[in-house]
Scaffold this active site. Structure first.
Site, mmCIF file in Angstrom:
data_model
loop_
_atom_site.group_PDB
_atom_site.id
_atom_site.type_symbol
_atom_site.label_atom_id
_atom_site.label_comp_id
_atom_site.label_asym_id
_atom_site.label_seq_id
_atom_site.Cartn_x
_atom_site.Cartn_y
_atom_site.Cartn_z
ATOM 1 C CG HIS A 210 -21.213 50.281 -2.353
ATOM 2 N ND1 HIS A 210 -20.165 50.915 -1.724
ATOM 3 C CD2 HIS A 210 -22.330 50.609 -1.642
ATOM 4 C CE1 HIS A 210 -20.614 51.569 -0.673
ATOM 5 N NE2 HIS A 210 -21.914 51.411 -0.615
ATOM 6 C CE LYS B 269 -27.767 52.119 3.488
ATOM 7 N NZ LYS B 269 -27.360 52.852 2.266
ATOM 8 C CG ASN C 133 -24.032 50.736 7.311
ATOM 9 O OD1 ASN C 133 -22.917 50.276 7.481
ATOM 10 N ND2 ASN C 133 -24.281 51.648 6.387
#
Length: 474
Positions: free
Chosen positions: A205, A127, A150
């Site tokens: 996660h 990302k 982010n």
């Protein structure tokens, strides 16, 4: 009635007093609204400074405040706070709206006369590389773009308030390039992006999302909030599961018309759009097929925004990549020492190993240093890449042993050490000229370091000190 008008008179609670939470507080204060900030940590912020800056706000620290949570009409929650795991969700009343700062930004941006355009990127890995590449391309093309989400500035810092000066208004970005984590996507519903991509999906996660199906569903939330969906043909999990009007794909194979992929000319790989060859991978600074896919994703997003393909392709050669992401360390020996500390999950490490393995000579060896806080990850996918590409494995940290177990019944020689310092010393004793030593932990850093940046910087220092000392002693 606009969303900002609706906020007046409501009980607004900001959960978390970190960078995101304070960004929310600054924005709410600028609107003249009253609100409460709650953080479970003690001394997270100096009370006197908070009260001096936010006159109409209340600060509660040291624990999650059940009363403030249960009486809130709107909760602005920082992405790192798990409402379920922290026992907060049971206190939230049924009429309360729970959103993040990105959702608040989008609600307000959508109501503006001249809203900021958005390109959005999510995925388990790559990302930051893709959004940084997009920002670089935008700059070379003269597009006033800003990174957010982010990465970069908290998005609310980009919104100009009603009393902004003409100079401030003139300087506001025309485009926002958003990096979105799964935590941010959980509370995002109102984004209206020009285009959005889910780069890939791998185990990450699961300590919060519990299952891969749930994790995938959260990531997939990005597509209905964009005019164009950009997905990865090499990863079926990224293909839109909801109906989209415009879909553009990228992949490592030959692309169909209107899609992005790879052309081979005289055995050399080139980025391509349909039948159009764009640029040779050999001309690009980021090596490996995983980075070729990152280039293609960025080109697909820029193409969706109406940017020139030829101009974008020409600009790619100037992008040097990100610190702590497959970053070469300058040393005096003939070994490639690679800092990939930002690889905090299994998928990122696999991508780095495969990408580097495709560039090394047949006689060179790849030595991997891995370990840290695994976040409940499944390490079994590492077994095959160890067998195929890794000569020696050195593990450390909380879940180092779990990673080492994946080398059993492979040709990889495994070593377990206690510290990163020991790992670097051991790697230096194993290498020969032309070899690659890769720090790609497949884990978070919080068991031993403040963050992946501190881990990466320590690795760089250790490598330069160790290699220099070794050469001085010869």
């Amino acid at each position: 009635m606009t969303f900002l008008t609706e906020l007046k008179g409501k009980n607004i609670l900001v959960l978390g007093a970190g960078l995101t939470g304070l960004s929310c507080a600054k924005y709410l204060h600028g609107l003249g609204l009253s609100f409460t900030v709650n953080d479970s940590r003690d001394n997270v912020i100096e009370t006197s400074k908070f009260t001096a800056q936010f006159i109409n706000a209340k600060l509660i620290t040291g624990q999650w405040c059940q009363q403030a949570i249960s009486h809130a009409d709107l909760i602005l929650v920082s992405p790192g706070i798990d409402l379920v795991a922290n026992g907060i969700s049971v206190w939230v009343n049924n009429d309360c709206q729970v959103i993040g700062d990105v959702e608040l930004f989008c609600k307000i941006n959508n109501a503006r006369i001249n809203p900021v355009s958005i390109l959005a990127v999510t995925g388990s890995n790559g990302k930051s590389t893709v959004v940084s590449l997009l920002a670089y391309i935008a700059k070379t093309l003269g597009v006033n773009a800003q990174l957010g989400g982010n990465i970069g500035l908290p998005v609310l810092d980009l919104l100009q308030l009603e009393n902004a000066t003409s100079a401030e208004l003139a300087n506001q970005p025309e485009m926002l390039i958003l990096e979105l984590s799964s935590f941010q996507l959980e509370t995002l519903n109102s984004m209206k992006a020009i285009a959005a991509t889910m780069l890939n999906l791998s185990d990450d996660h699961l300590d919060r999302h519990l299952t891969m199906d749930n994790y995938q569903a959260i990531k997939q939330r990005i597509y209905p909030q964009a005019e164009a969906a950009v997905y990865n043909r090499d990863d079926k999990a990224t293909s839109p599961t909801s109906s989209v009007e415009n879909a553009i794909s990228f992949g490592s194979d030959t692309p169909a018309k209107g899609h992005f992929g790879i052309h081979y000319i005289n055995g050399k790989a080139h980025l391509a759009f349909g039948e159009q060859t764009l640029i040779s991978l050999a001309e690009l600074p980021l090596a490996g097929m995983h980075n070729a896919l990152n280039y293609l994703a960025a080109l697909a997003l820029g193409y969706s925004a109406g940017w020139s393909l030829s101009a974008m392709s020409e600009s790619l050669t100037g992008f040097a990549g990100l610190a702590h992401r497959c970053q070469r360390i300058a040393t005096a020996d003939e070994v490639q020492w690679i800092n990939d500390s930002k690889a905090t999950n299994v998928g990122a490490t696999i991508a780095a190993i495969k990408g580097l393995a495709s560039t090394k000579s047949t006689t060179s060896r790849l030595i991997l240093i891995a370990g840290g806080e695994g976040k409940g990850a499944d390490f079994t996918p590492l077994h095959q890449v160890f067998e195929n590409h890794v000569s020696s494995l050195i593990t450390f940290g909380k879940d180092g042993n779990a990673i080492a177990l994946q080398s059993e019944k492979t040709s990889t020689t495994a070593y377990e050490v206690t510290t990163l310092h020991e790992a670097v010393k051991l790697a230096n004793s194993l290498v020969s000229s032309g070899d690659i030593v890769l720090l790609s932990p497949a884990c978070a850093s919080l068991d031993m370091y403040k963050n992946y940046i501190a881990r990466g910087e320590h690795f760089i220092d250790l490598v330069q000190d160790t290699v220099h000392t070794t050469r001085e002693s010869i």
